[in-house]
Structures are given as C-alpha cells and as structure tokens.
Design an enzyme around this catalytic site. Structure first.
Site, PDB file in Angstrom:
ATOM      1  N   ASP A  36       0.874  -1.057  -0.118  1.00 19.86           N
ATOM      2  CA  ASP A  36      -0.092  -0.125  -0.037  1.00 19.86           C
ATOM      3  C   ASP A  36       1.104   1.310  -0.203  1.00 19.86           C
ATOM      4  OD1 ASP A  36      -2.376   1.449   0.099  1.00 19.86           O
ATOM      5  OD2 ASP A  36      -2.718   1.170   1.953  1.00 19.86           O
TER       6      ASP A  36
ATOM      7  N   ASN B 206     -10.661  -3.509  -5.914  1.00 24.07           N
ATOM      8  CA  ASN B 206      -9.962  -2.350  -6.829  1.00 24.07           C
ATOM      9  C   ASN B 206     -10.597  -2.014  -8.006  1.00 24.07           C
ATOM     10  OD1 ASN B 206      -6.581  -3.594  -5.547  1.00 24.07           O
ATOM     11  ND2 ASN B 206      -7.911  -1.807  -4.599  1.00 24.07           N
TER      12      ASN B 206
HETATM   13  C1  IPE Z   1      -0.915   0.215  -4.108  1.00 24.47           C
HETATM   14  O1  IPE Z   1      -1.235   1.348  -3.458  1.00 24.47           O
HETATM   15  C2  IPE Z   1      -2.272  -0.885  -3.822  1.00 24.47           C
HETATM   16  C3  IPE Z   1      -2.387  -1.364  -5.169  1.00 24.47           C
HETATM   17  C4  IPE Z   1      -1.556  -2.308  -5.688  1.00 24.47           C
HETATM   18  C5  IPE Z   1      -3.616  -1.683  -5.889  1.00 24.47           C
HETATM   19  P1  IPE Z   1      -2.461   2.263  -3.503  1.00 24.47           P
HETATM   20  O2  IPE Z   1      -2.866   2.489  -4.756  1.00 24.47           O
HETATM   21  O3  IPE Z   1      -3.594   1.769  -2.497  1.00 24.47           O
HETATM   22  O4  IPE Z   1      -1.567   3.711  -2.849  1.00 24.47           O
HETATM   23  P2  IPE Z   1      -2.476   5.040  -1.935  1.00 24.47           P
HETATM   24  O5  IPE Z   1      -3.025   4.108  -0.824  1.00 24.47           O
HETATM   25  O6  IPE Z   1      -3.490   5.582  -2.498  1.00 24.47           O
HETATM   26  O7  IPE Z   1      -1.234   5.659  -1.585  1.00 24.47           O
HETATM   27 MG    MG Z   2      -4.079   2.284  -0.761  1.00 23.17          MG
END
Ligand code: IPE
Ligand code: MG
Length: 223
Positions: free
Chosen positions: A2, A50
């Site tokens: 994340d 997602n």
């Molecule tokens: C990566 O981080 C998560 C995935 C691989 C889908 P995020 O896309 O959730 O990043 P933040 O939380 O917006 O910073």
């Molecule tokens: Mg995130």
C-alpha cells in the site's frame, strides 16, 4: 503493498507512476526473501475491491502485471521462483489470463520460493469459494461434516503453510480482506513506509521485529 498513490502524489506525479515504481522493487524483495529462506511470499497486487478505481488506473495495474510476467520470467527461472496467482482470474483480459497460465506452468517445478500473487483476490471470496469447492467435491454431503481442515484444503493456499508474518506498508492498520483465514495466528507488522520505498533494508527490519516475537498460538509461554 500500500502507498503507491501517495508516493506519486508527494512527487506531483500521476498515481500510475507510483504503481510502476512499486512493481519495479518487487524483484529484489523476492530475491531477498528467497535468500533468507522464506518459502512462501504472497503479494496483494489487486483486490476484488480495486475494480472500483478509475478505469485508466485499473488498466495500468493490468499492464504492469503483464509486464512483470513478461520481464521477470528469466529471473524467476534462474532463482527457482514458482509463481502462482491466487484469485478469480477469469475476470481479467484474455491476454493476461494466458500469460498467467503460461507463467504458472513454466515455473511449476521451481522450489526455492513460491511467489503467490493475489490478484482479483479477496479473503471472503477465498472462504466462500472453498466451501463451494468442498461441496462440489462431496455431492450430497451435509455442511455439518465440513471441518476446518477440509476448508483449508480448498482455499487458494491449499497445501501451503499458514501465514507467519503479514506486512502492510503505507501506514494503515487494516487487513483489508487479505488472507483472512490464513492470518489467524500471523504476526501483524504495520509500517508507515510507502510501498515504493519499501526496500530490502525495510524488509530486514520487519524480519528482525518478527524474530523478537514470542508465538504461543493460544497456549501459555514456554518455560
Ligand atoms: C497500491 O497502493 C495498492 C495496489 C497495488 C492496488 P495504493 O494505490 O492503494 O496507494 P495509496 O493508498 O493511494 O497511496
Ligand atoms: Mg491504498
């Protein structure tokens, strides 16, 4: 994994740049895990939730996944990485599904480390799917017969050990529908570092923390 979006935002760049940087770091982390004797590493790449992101971000993530499978195959073979994708991949573009099948087949005999990529994965999906699979394998059986062991054998992680250490980057202290069943006794490591900045040194910090944990699995401390 994340924090990609925030990493990019801090640099006034589009979120997709954060995803690219985040995925570029994965190879070194897989190698570091393999070198230190970790036998199973599961990365949460794309959750069932997602899909709700803007379509250009979703297609960037798909593209990065395809690219990873393409670019990393040689290194995975050289390092003995067995790749498995956990999740319902039928929702992915045909090209990605084919590449996933090809990568899984090509690495099936590798045994230094198993790299699980959780994609279109959800912990609740995994549990419901396991029950369905069990019922299908036991026609006419009553749900009363279903044991924890039966269920575990039909999860996407069937045959693999339960999770010892769960690492979540990006500052949130949540499981967010990751391996719900499998983390029952996992040590939970939450760190503020954003995923693109999570390097081998960060990984080693998490391992050092884990090494200091006393794991009792519901029993009393050893004397
Ligand atoms: C990566 O981080 C998560 C995935 C691989 C889908 P995020 O896309 O959730 O990043 P933040 O939380 O917006 O910073
Ligand atoms: Mg995130």
């Amino acid at each position: 994994m994340d924090g990609n979006g925030r990493w990019a935002k801090q640099r006034h760049m589009p979120r997709t740049v954060g995803h690219a940087k985040g995925s570029a770091g994965v190879r070194d982390l897989v190698k570091a895990c393999a070198d230190q004797g970790v036998r199973y590493l599961t990365l949460f790449a794309f959750s069932t939730e997602n899909w709700g992101r803007p379509s250009d971000e979703v297609s960037t993530l798909m593209g990065l996944f395809i690219q990873y499978l393409e670019k990393e195959m040689k290194a995975m073979q050289a390092e003995g990485v067995r790749l498995q994708v956990l999740g319902d991949i039928s929702a992915f573009p045909e090209e990605l599904q084919q590449r996933i099948h090809a990568a899984q087949n090509a690495t099936v005999h590798n045994h230094t480390i198993t790299l699980n990529v959780a994609a279109n994965y959800g912990g609740r999906w995994d549990i419901v799917h396991a029950v369905q699979q069990w019922a299908q394998a036991h026609p006419g059986a009553s749900a009363q017969q279903l044991t924890e062991q039966d269920l575990a054998q039909h999860l996407s992680t069937a045959g693999m050990p339960e999770v010892d250490l769960l690492i979540r980057t990006g500052g949130e202290s949540r499981i967010s529908n990751f391996l719900l069943w499998q983390v029952a006794y996992a040590e939970l490591y939450f760190c503020d570092v954003l995923w693109p900045d999570f390097d081998v040194q960060q990984l080693n910090q998490a391992f050092a923390w884990f090494a200091g944990r006393e794991r009792r699995f519901g029993a009393v401390p050893a004397v």
